[in-house]
Design a protein around this motif. Structure first.
Motif, mmCIF file in Angstrom:
data_model
loop_
_atom_site.group_PDB
_atom_site.id
_atom_site.type_symbol
_atom_site.label_atom_id
_atom_site.label_comp_id
_atom_site.label_asym_id
_atom_site.label_seq_id
_atom_site.Cartn_x
_atom_site.Cartn_y
_atom_site.Cartn_z
ATOM 1 N N LEU A 1 -12.972 -15.307 -46.059
ATOM 2 C CA LEU A 1 -12.728 -15.956 -44.767
ATOM 3 C C LEU A 1 -12.611 -14.913 -43.668
ATOM 4 N N ARG A 2 -11.912 -13.805 -43.970
ATOM 5 C CA ARG A 2 -11.785 -12.726 -42.981
ATOM 6 C C ARG A 2 -13.147 -12.151 -42.642
ATOM 7 N N LEU A 3 -13.963 -11.882 -43.640
ATOM 8 C CA LEU A 3 -15.305 -11.349 -43.418
ATOM 9 C C LEU A 3 -16.125 -12.283 -42.549
ATOM 10 N N THR A 4 -16.062 -13.576 -42.879
ATOM 11 C CA THR A 4 -16.839 -14.575 -42.143
ATOM 12 C C THR A 4 -16.359 -14.693 -40.706
ATOM 13 N N ARG A 5 -15.036 -14.783 -40.517
ATOM 14 C CA ARG A 5 -14.492 -15.008 -39.182
ATOM 15 C C ARG A 5 -14.784 -13.824 -38.257
ATOM 16 N N GLN A 6 -14.575 -12.599 -38.744
ATOM 17 C CA GLN A 6 -14.803 -11.438 -37.897
ATOM 18 C C GLN A 6 -16.258 -11.347 -37.452
ATOM 19 N N THR A 7 -17.173 -11.642 -38.363
ATOM 20 C CA THR A 7 -18.583 -11.570 -38.001
ATOM 21 C C THR A 7 -18.966 -12.710 -37.063
ATOM 22 N N GLU A 8 -18.434 -13.920 -37.322
ATOM 23 C CA GLU A 8 -18.787 -15.079 -36.491
ATOM 24 C C GLU A 8 -18.303 -14.910 -35.061
ATOM 25 N N VAL A 9 -17.126 -14.364 -34.883
ATOM 26 C CA VAL A 9 -16.591 -14.164 -33.533
ATOM 27 C C VAL A 9 -17.502 -13.233 -32.734
ATOM 28 N N GLU A 10 -17.939 -12.169 -33.369
ATOM 29 C CA GLU A 10 -18.816 -11.223 -32.697
ATOM 30 C C GLU A 10 -20.167 -11.841 -32.363
ATOM 31 N N VAL A 11 -20.734 -12.589 -33.313
ATOM 32 C CA VAL A 11 -22.030 -13.222 -33.079
ATOM 33 C C VAL A 11 -21.916 -14.286 -31.983
ATOM 34 N N HIS A 12 -20.852 -15.079 -32.022
ATOM 35 C CA HIS A 12 -20.689 -16.143 -31.028
ATOM 36 C C HIS A 12 -20.520 -15.561 -29.630
ATOM 37 N N ASP A 13 -19.793 -14.449 -29.504
ATOM 38 C CA ASP A 13 -19.665 -13.795 -28.205
ATOM 39 C C ASP A 13 -21.031 -13.354 -27.683
ATOM 40 N N PHE A 14 -21.882 -12.858 -28.573
ATOM 41 C CA PHE A 14 -23.215 -12.434 -28.179
ATOM 42 C C PHE A 14 -24.060 -13.617 -27.704
ATOM 43 N N LEU A 15 -23.864 -14.767 -28.334
ATOM 44 C CA LEU A 15 -24.682 -15.946 -28.012
ATOM 45 C C LEU A 15 -24.108 -16.785 -26.875
ATOM 46 N N ARG A 16 -22.943 -16.447 -26.393
ATOM 47 C CA ARG A 16 -22.293 -17.283 -25.387
ATOM 48 C C ARG A 16 -23.157 -17.400 -24.138
ATOM 49 N N GLY A 17 -23.388 -18.650 -23.720
ATOM 50 C CA GLY A 17 -24.176 -18.930 -22.529
ATOM 51 C C GLY A 17 -25.667 -19.046 -22.773
ATOM 52 N N ARG A 18 -26.111 -18.780 -23.981
ATOM 53 C CA ARG A 18 -27.541 -18.881 -24.272
ATOM 54 C C ARG A 18 -27.915 -20.325 -24.603
ATOM 55 N N PRO A 19 -29.138 -20.742 -24.276
ATOM 56 C CA PRO A 19 -29.579 -22.080 -24.664
ATOM 57 C C PRO A 19 -29.452 -22.268 -26.172
ATOM 58 N N GLY A 20 -28.831 -23.357 -26.580
ATOM 59 C CA GLY A 20 -28.623 -23.631 -27.993
ATOM 60 C C GLY A 20 -27.214 -23.343 -28.459
ATOM 61 N N GLU A 21 -26.414 -22.624 -27.648
ATOM 62 C CA GLU A 21 -25.047 -22.298 -28.073
ATOM 63 C C GLU A 21 -24.204 -23.550 -28.275
ATOM 64 N N GLN A 22 -24.507 -24.601 -27.522
ATOM 65 C CA GLN A 22 -23.728 -25.840 -27.633
ATOM 66 C C GLN A 22 -23.887 -26.519 -28.981
ATOM 67 N N ARG A 23 -24.864 -26.104 -29.759
ATOM 68 C CA ARG A 23 -25.052 -26.693 -31.087
ATOM 69 C C ARG A 23 -24.119 -26.096 -32.139
ATOM 70 N N ILE A 24 -23.409 -25.021 -31.793
ATOM 71 C CA ILE A 24 -22.554 -24.337 -32.763
ATOM 72 C C ILE A 24 -21.253 -25.108 -32.968
ATOM 73 N N ASP A 25 -20.921 -25.340 -34.209
ATOM 74 C CA ASP A 25 -19.613 -25.901 -34.564
ATOM 75 C C ASP A 25 -18.670 -24.736 -34.799
ATOM 76 N N VAL A 26 -17.700 -24.578 -33.913
ATOM 77 C CA VAL A 26 -16.803 -23.433 -33.957
ATOM 78 C C VAL A 26 -15.881 -23.538 -35.171
ATOM 79 N N MET A 27 -15.607 -22.379 -35.765
ATOM 80 C CA MET A 27 -14.688 -22.340 -36.897
ATOM 81 C C MET A 27 -13.289 -22.759 -36.461
ATOM 82 N N PRO A 28 -12.558 -23.549 -37.291
ATOM 83 C CA PRO A 28 -11.188 -23.935 -36.930
ATOM 84 C C PRO A 28 -10.254 -22.726 -36.952
#
Length: 544
Positions: free
Chosen positions: A517-544
């Motif tokens: 979970l730690r591995l997944t969360r740390q990587t997802e946060v970084e990837v999501h920050d990179f994708l923020r504001g890009r077309p298609g970002e609204q399709r992401i279901d954010v981790m709880p």
């Protein structure tokens, strides 16, 4: 006795040219059989991955990170067409054949535009390409031929440069027709957008040649002014497109200037270049070096004879001289001045040296032997040579060498992945693209840097997520292939693995429970920050 050449019908010259193209295709296919599987790497796979991502339609394309030379045309565009026509098999072998067939066509076209020798020029183009491919069985020549023909290694910039020359060659006082100008503008836009080297190696060097043709007076109405304005329009269009893409969050382009060109850095690059030239490049490709030396010797002899006869340099030849000499100077100096040269692998920046010397010599020779292209005896002799090339090339073509390989290492890795139920993992760039392409298991690797942070390089950042029903969900990442990564940094970032295995020569770290979970969360946060504001970002279901 009449020694004049026996003329032939144009149809014979056309048939011999087609035979020469068949020889080019067979030799290029033999080259693919020689190098495709042994030299398969992530860099060669990248254009096909773009094509497959477009066709699948599962992920937003705005997350793609393209290199500083995006290779959109011809590399990715042709790879897309080949992928549509050829199905799920590899497009690279067919692309190599396309590259050399296109080179033969563009070489013949540009020679004809420079010399106005008709069928002789077209035959000269196909003869030059067959000569280059004929070196592939000697030394390391096949390696350099492979680099030119493959995707993503700047061969496309040379092809577009020849097309650019052919579209602009002509009398200085005239201007291209509207249709030709539109085609020329399209080539300039595609070339500048797709590969920065096109601008330095071809576009600017041709401008110098046209400037020389206009007696160094760019204000003179005619071809040079039209060309200058067209280049500026093309640069403006590329700038507008790049700004528009950035403003709308589409794509991420790597930096063109990556290193600070200090005098010390330029000196180190020059030393490395001289060493690689002496130790690797000249011994491995001595045939190409000899071809270049002979070509410039022929040009020198022709120039010397013309000088003895008090013939000035023809105005029509000045664009050729500028295009070749300035282009080769830029080709040689830019990797050093920009400090891009690191080792012999950067020979891909020098690809015009394969083509330009022989092309330059043919421009000088063809007007003096123009009758050969109409002499049936010369045509039959050249046709017989092409038949010989086809006959020697065909036994080297094997269908099994043109398919995706499935090496023993990949089989062992797939067996391990299936036995452990692994689906999503991290690895470096080289292993991720290769394993994702060759695996027969339902697994996907995403790219990270040596320290474990996400890397956006020739990939789509949205691939981090699973695409289900139009939504992008975060999967559990529970293993890392550590080869090529910094194990100490990985432990600091993700913690100790639950287990470690050595499979197929690769080291695999396994994570479970809170560690996964730690591995997944740390990587997802970084990837999501990179994708923020890009077309298609609204399709992401954010981790709880």
């Amino acid at each position: 006795m009449d020694d004049s050449p026996v003329t032939s019908r144009p149809s014979l010259a056309g048939a011999i040219w087609l035979l020469g193209m068949v020889a080019v295709g067979v030799q290029a296919l033999a080259l693919s059989c020689r190098y495709f599987q042994p030299w398969l790497s992530a860099d060669y796979i990248y254009p096909q991955l773009v094509a497959e991502d477009v066709l699948a339609g599962s992920y937003p394309l705005s997350g793609w990170t393209l290199s500083s030379a995006p290779y959109l045309f011809p590399d990715i565009a042709v790879a897309f067409v080949l992928r549509v026509l050829g199905g799920s098999g590899p497009v690279l072998p067919a692309y190599v054949v396309f590259s050399y067939l296109a080179l033969a066509v563009l070489t013949g076209w540009s020679l004809n535009r420079a010399t106005r020798t008709g069928s002789t020029a077209w035959l000269g183009g196909v003869a030059l390409v067959n000569t280059l491919l004929g070196w592939q069985a000697v030394g390391d020549h096949a390696h350099y031929l492979w680099l030119f023909g493959t995707v993503g290694f700047h061969g496309g910039a040379v092809l577009l440069g020849l097309a650019n020359f052919a579209l602009w060659a002509g009398p200085e006082e005239s201007r291209p027709s509207r249709l030709r100008w539109c085609a020329a503008l399209a080539v300039l836009v595609l070339g500048i957008f797709s590969d920065t080297l096109f601008l330095s190696q071809s576009a600017l060097s041709l401008g110098v040649g046209l400037w020389a043709q206009a007696s160094w007076n760019w204000r003179r109405p005619g071809r040079v002014r039209t060309y200058g304005k067209t280049v500026l329009i093309a640069l403006g269009l590329v700038l507008v497109v790049r700004i528009g893409l950035a403003f709308n969050g589409w794509f991420n382009f790597s930096k063109v200037v990556r290193y600070v060109p200090t005098p010390a850095a330029v000196g180190r690059a020059t030393e490395d270049f001289v060493r690689d030239l002496r130790v690797t490049l000249i011994p491995g490709a001595w045939g190409f070096v000899a071809t270049a030396v002979v070509s410039f010797f022929v040009v020198g002899i022709i120039w010397w004879r013309d000088q003895r006869q008090s013939k000035p340099i023809a105005t029509a030849q000045k664009p050729v001289i500028g295009y070749v000499l300035v282009g080769l100077a830029a080709t040689s100096l830019l990797p050093l001045l920009a400090t891009y040269w690191r080792d012999g692998n950067h020979v891909r920046y020098l690809l015009p040296w394969l083509i330009f010397p022989g092309w330059f010599a043919l421009v000088g020779m063809l007007p003096k032997v123009a009758a050969w292209g109409r002499d049936w005896r010369s045509l039959v002799a050249f046709g017989a040579l092409c038949v010989g090339l086809v006959a020697t090339g065909m036994p080297q073509v094997h269908r099994s060498s043109l398919r995706w390989p499935y090496p023993e290492r990949q089989a062992q890795l797939d067996e391990f992945i299936l036995s452990r139920g692994l689906r999503h993992g991290l690895s470096d760039y080289w292993h991720a693209h290769e394993i994702n392409t060759l695996t027969r298991a339902p697994v996907r690797l995403v790219i990270v840097r040596p320290a474990g942070n996400a890397r956006f390089w020739s990939n789509n950042a949205f691939w981090f997520y699973d695409s289900e029903g139009g939504r992008l969900t975060v999967p559990e990442y529970n293993f890392i292939i550590t080869d090529g990564l910094d194990e100490s940094a990985l432990k600091l970032r993700f913690g100790e693995p639950a287990g470690q295995e050595r499979v197929g020569g690769l080291t695999i770290w396994l994570y479970a429970g809170p560690a996964a979970l730690r591995l997944t969360r740390q990587t997802e946060v970084e990837v999501h920050d990179f994708l923020r504001g890009r077309p298609g970002e609204q399709r992401i279901d954010v981790m709880p």
